[in-house]
Design an enzyme around this catalytic site. Sequence first.
Site, PDB file in Angstrom:
ATOM      1  N   ARG A 104      34.638  18.571  95.490  1.00 17.37           N
ATOM      2  CA  ARG A 104      34.954  19.733  94.647  1.00 17.37           C
ATOM      3  C   ARG A 104      34.408  19.453  93.249  1.00 17.37           C
ATOM      4  O   ARG A 104      34.131  18.294  92.906  1.00 17.37           O
ATOM      5  CB  ARG A 104      36.456  19.986  94.591  1.00 17.37           C
TER       6      ARG A 104
ATOM      7  N   HIS B 157      57.976  25.651  66.575  1.00 16.61           N
ATOM      8  CA  HIS B 157      57.478  25.718  65.199  1.00 16.61           C
ATOM      9  C   HIS B 157      56.485  24.592  64.938  1.00 16.61           C
ATOM     10  O   HIS B 157      55.376  24.819  64.452  1.00 16.61           O
ATOM     11  CB  HIS B 157      58.667  25.616  64.232  1.00 16.61           C
TER      12      HIS B 157
ATOM     13  N   ARG C 252      42.829  34.993  51.564  1.00 16.00           N
ATOM     14  CA  ARG C 252      44.160  35.510  51.195  1.00 16.00           C
ATOM     15  C   ARG C 252      44.450  35.061  49.767  1.00 16.00           C
ATOM     16  O   ARG C 252      44.832  33.918  49.546  1.00 16.00           O
ATOM     17  CB  ARG C 252      45.228  34.960  52.135  1.00 16.00           C
TER      18      ARG C 252
ATOM     19  N   ARG D 288      40.704  39.535  50.004  1.00 17.40           N
ATOM     20  CA  ARG D 288      41.782  40.522  50.084  1.00 17.40           C
ATOM     21  C   ARG D 288      42.634  40.461  48.826  1.00 17.40           C
ATOM     22  O   ARG D 288      43.049  39.383  48.398  1.00 17.40           O
ATOM     23  CB  ARG D 288      42.652  40.237  51.308  1.00 17.40           C
TER      24      ARG D 288
ATOM     25  N   GLU E 232      45.888  47.351  59.867  1.00 19.40           N
ATOM     26  CA  GLU E 232      46.944  46.471  60.382  1.00 19.40           C
ATOM     27  C   GLU E 232      48.257  47.214  60.627  1.00 19.40           C
ATOM     28  O   GLU E 232      49.295  46.589  60.841  1.00 19.40           O
ATOM     29  CB  GLU E 232      47.147  45.269  59.452  1.00 19.40           C
TER      30      GLU E 232
ATOM     31  N   SER F 144      38.707  45.689  58.611  1.00 23.32           N
ATOM     32  CA  SER F 144      38.987  44.384  59.199  1.00 23.32           C
ATOM     33  C   SER F 144      40.341  44.500  59.889  1.00 23.32           C
ATOM     34  O   SER F 144      41.339  44.846  59.252  1.00 23.32           O
ATOM     35  CB  SER F 144      39.013  43.312  58.116  1.00 23.32           C
TER      36      SER F 144
ATOM     37  N   GLY G  95      43.672  43.583  61.125  1.00 25.85           N
ATOM     38  CA  GLY G  95      44.699  42.569  60.872  1.00 25.85           C
ATOM     39  C   GLY G  95      45.657  42.595  62.040  1.00 25.85           C
ATOM     40  O   GLY G  95      46.718  43.214  61.993  1.00 25.85           O
ATOM     41  N   THR G  96      45.295  41.906  63.099  1.00 29.25           N
ATOM     42  CA  THR G  96      46.078  42.033  64.333  1.00 29.25           C
ATOM     43  C   THR G  96      47.380  41.249  64.289  1.00 29.25           C
ATOM     44  O   THR G  96      48.182  41.349  65.200  1.00 29.25           O
ATOM     45  CB  THR G  96      45.236  41.602  65.546  1.00 29.25           C
ATOM     46  N   ASN G  97      47.578  40.460  63.229  1.00 31.05           N
ATOM     47  CA  ASN G  97      48.897  39.814  63.112  1.00 31.05           C
ATOM     48  C   ASN G  97      49.949  40.881  62.812  1.00 31.05           C
ATOM     49  O   ASN G  97      50.923  41.046  63.540  1.00 31.05           O
ATOM     50  CB  ASN G  97      48.899  38.771  61.998  1.00 31.05           C
ATOM     51  N   ASP G  98      49.713  41.616  61.725  1.00 34.47           N
ATOM     52  CA  ASP G  98      50.651  42.700  61.422  1.00 34.47           C
ATOM     53  C   ASP G  98      50.585  43.794  62.484  1.00 34.47           C
ATOM     54  O   ASP G  98      51.607  44.378  62.855  1.00 34.47           O
ATOM     55  CB  ASP G  98      50.346  43.300  60.041  1.00 34.47           C
TER      56      ASP G  98
HETATM   57  C1  PEP Z   1      46.914  40.313  59.730  1.00 32.31           C
HETATM   58  O1  PEP Z   1      47.896  40.990  59.500  1.00 32.31           O
HETATM   59  O2  PEP Z   1      46.384  40.222  60.843  1.00 32.31           O
HETATM   60  C2  PEP Z   1      46.325  39.494  58.666  1.00 32.31           C
HETATM   61  C3  PEP Z   1      45.194  38.864  58.870  1.00 32.31           C
HETATM   62  O3  PEP Z   1      47.035  39.370  57.522  1.00 32.31           O
HETATM   63  P1  PEP Z   1      48.270  38.371  57.325  1.00 32.31           P
HETATM   64  O4  PEP Z   1      48.303  37.466  58.491  1.00 32.31           O
HETATM   65  O5  PEP Z   1      47.972  37.682  56.037  1.00 32.31           O
HETATM   66  O6  PEP Z   1      49.397  39.314  57.233  1.00 32.31           O
HETATM   67 MG    MG Z   2      48.490  41.342  57.465  1.00 29.62          MG
END
Ligand code: PEP
Ligand code: MG
Length: 894
Positions: A359, A475, A581, A637, A765, A784, A786-789
Amino acid sequence: MADTVQRADTKWVYSFGGGGSDGDASLKNLLGGKGANLAEMASLGLPVPPGFTLTTEVCTAYYDLDRKYPDGLEAQVKEALSALETKTGKAFGDAANPLLVSVRSGARASMPGMMDTVLNLGLSEATVQGLAAKAGERFAYDSYRRFIQMYSNVVMGLGHDTFEYILDDYKERQDYHLDTDMMAADWKEIIGHYKAAVQSELGKPFPDDPMEQLWGAIGAVFGSWMNDRAILYRKLNDIPAEWGTAVNVQSMVFGNMGETSATGVAFTRDPSTGENTFYGEFLTNAQGEDVVAGIRTPAPISRARADELQSDEAPLEEVMPRVYQELVAVADKLEAHYCDMQDIEFTVEDGVLYMLQTRNGKRTAAAALKIAVEMAREGLISEQEAILRLEPGQLDQLLHPTIKPDAKRDVIVTGLPASPGAAVGQVVFDSDEAAHLAEAGRAVILVRVETSPEDIHGMHAARAIVTARGGMTSHAAVVARGMGRPCVCGAGSLQIDAEAGVFRVGGREIKKGEIITVDGAEGQVLFGEVDMQQPDLSGDFGLLMAWADKVRRLNVRTNAETPADVTVAKEFGAEGIGLCRTEHMFFDAERIPVVRSMILAGDKKGREAALEKLLPMQRSDFEAIFGIMGELPCTIRLLDPPLHEFMPHSDAEMEEVAASSGVDIKVLKAQADALHESNPMLGHRGCRLGITYPEIYAMQARAIFEAAVSVAKATGSKPVPEVMIPLVGTRKELDILKDVVDRSAKAVFTETGMELDYLVGTMIELPRAALQAGEIAHTAEFFSFGTNDLTQTTLGISRDDAGRFLTAYEHQGIYEKDPFVTIDQDGVGELVKLAAERGRSTRDGIKLGICGEHGGDPASVIFCHNIGLDYVSCSPYRVPIARLAAAHAALKEA
Ligand code: PEP
Ligand code: MG
């Protein structure tokens, strides 16, 4: 699947070996990995003991039919068995010349340890005589008792200890010390005891009919597909239950028939370094299980390897030189045929070589890289294939210092391999202490029961982090990965007594200040200083990345703001900054008092006075960034978080700030309370702040343009600023703030007599921004994502200070699977796609990128490629990962 059951002509059983095979490697889904490769090897003319495979469809049908076999199976097994008898010249159940078989599982994806193997099947009171005539009585009865134990365990569910107890007891009574003291008569007696134990424990006899044994073993393999172990393994490895397992029935060859027999495992190249040398180990006079069980230490296969390991054992190359030459030839043939490094299992029966498995071999990231590049150089695979051979996520292992492969390891404790890389340092139990010692130039390793946001400074100061509690998404793990720090977490047996300044584990005691080494890739904590090697970003790595860069379409930028991070990212190949940032720059010890005085100022005039002091500081930040990035685009930003984040939190901090700023503590507390956000994520932050206090954004924009102009004048290369407004939800917000930015630009250009190109754009975002994207694009020159928010606001979940997504249940102490999702799940990707489309339809060619964490997640990078974004942006250490993922995306599309 139900219709496969209905078809009368379904082929359920595929034969292999003995001059031909019904299947081949392309039928992996049907025959499982092992079965397909046995068929392929036999077709290549390699010495494979013949046998047959019951397909994965039998497994699926078996479960569809409520654990009954489909029509036609029994007849096909009989037919295959009689063909096998013809090929081997032996007969199943025949007392004089018995056919013995092994029965093994074999799924589409390898699932190691899911189910045990049954060897020597077909032995009975009658057939054991035939085996004795051929191979000697002692061997025959030893094999028979092994079979009884294995079958009773795997098929009938009787624990090994029952049998071990009987054997130990017998040996004690006879005053025997080793299994080799046992003679045929002894084994015969043991067999009697074993069978009696089966009868008394299970209330039924051990089956003496080989056919009954065969169906029992087949049923056990199919049954094992749904055991807890297998279900968990599939869940962890994303293997669907519908795939099913195949069952391989193969004629036995014996590696334990004396000193001219052997069994072993080999890799066609070194799986840990990738070096092109034949690699492996073997045991004479042993069965496959003995190699794995580790009772005897296997010997190296080649002289070169034996020398390398300084082993006293004679290698196969010398013990059986002719077999060794044949094995090397087989290995070469297999590698050339599969065009990949092979992991092979072989057995030598009385001087004759047999192949039991091949394999694609598992390998470390370093080996994967070397093998891919060298195979492309050798012309075995194309450059493009080489790119696809390396999983982007695996690259992470290559970007950090690592422990030298041959270094001696004194393992103190093993936990989860939470963040790769290795580091040496002195043990510290407290984050403040870690920070102080690091400032004094000491290398420290932070050891804690678990970490929380209060430990961030200590984690940052530490070379590596070890925790006793917490999983791969704890964490400690998440933050360490984000910071690029090696981390071992969840080392449950660690007993940390921070007060006393020691941790204890396995009878050892390690004191504060003692030196340990952390191997985050292996999850090991080692005693003392272990030899390290630095990552080599040139050589094979540089070459493969250059190949990847040729084929990818997506650009890769980085999220960074400090000169150190920006420099690392550029070395890793970042083609610009996707997110600087600016708030991170405000936390500096020298600046935070000025930031606070701006926040606390009662009026615009007071604020402007503070901003005047911040301007040169910001300008020098941006000068440094533009200086490093040259003419690559830099998205900066403007201020994003709510102002309360900059305020002191604890009473002690309050007092300190009150004292140093001369503001009455009551006033300070009242101000901080007034700024308190009940929902910080959706409160007075981002563009909302910019609209309330335009002077903040005006100062930041001025700093950006002044820096750009000064770098342009000093270096002659023109910076490319892209000014980004956060948390926009409607076009109106952006209109107001673009005007602020444009006015700063105009003022600076007039004052300096130099004009530069720049863009003004926005984060997308919020779901509202995504829906409004068509409108917003009238003003925005870029988006851009902001997929975190956007993830939080779309999924309705929040993040902790470390950026880890929390579910509502986690707040109640109920933990779910890591809710960090790739972008194309649960609507986030849909919103991104929709916003991109709406943006483009308003502004043709609008620049589109992503700067949320997903920008460094390989699956999300592929998604971004597919919806036509221009770039992804990620943390510096993930830049190479994103470059490779972008190349995968382009190749997979083609
Ligand atoms: C986001 O929101 O994806 C982002 C890049 O901004 P931050 O993580 O600083 O809120
Ligand atoms: Mg953000």
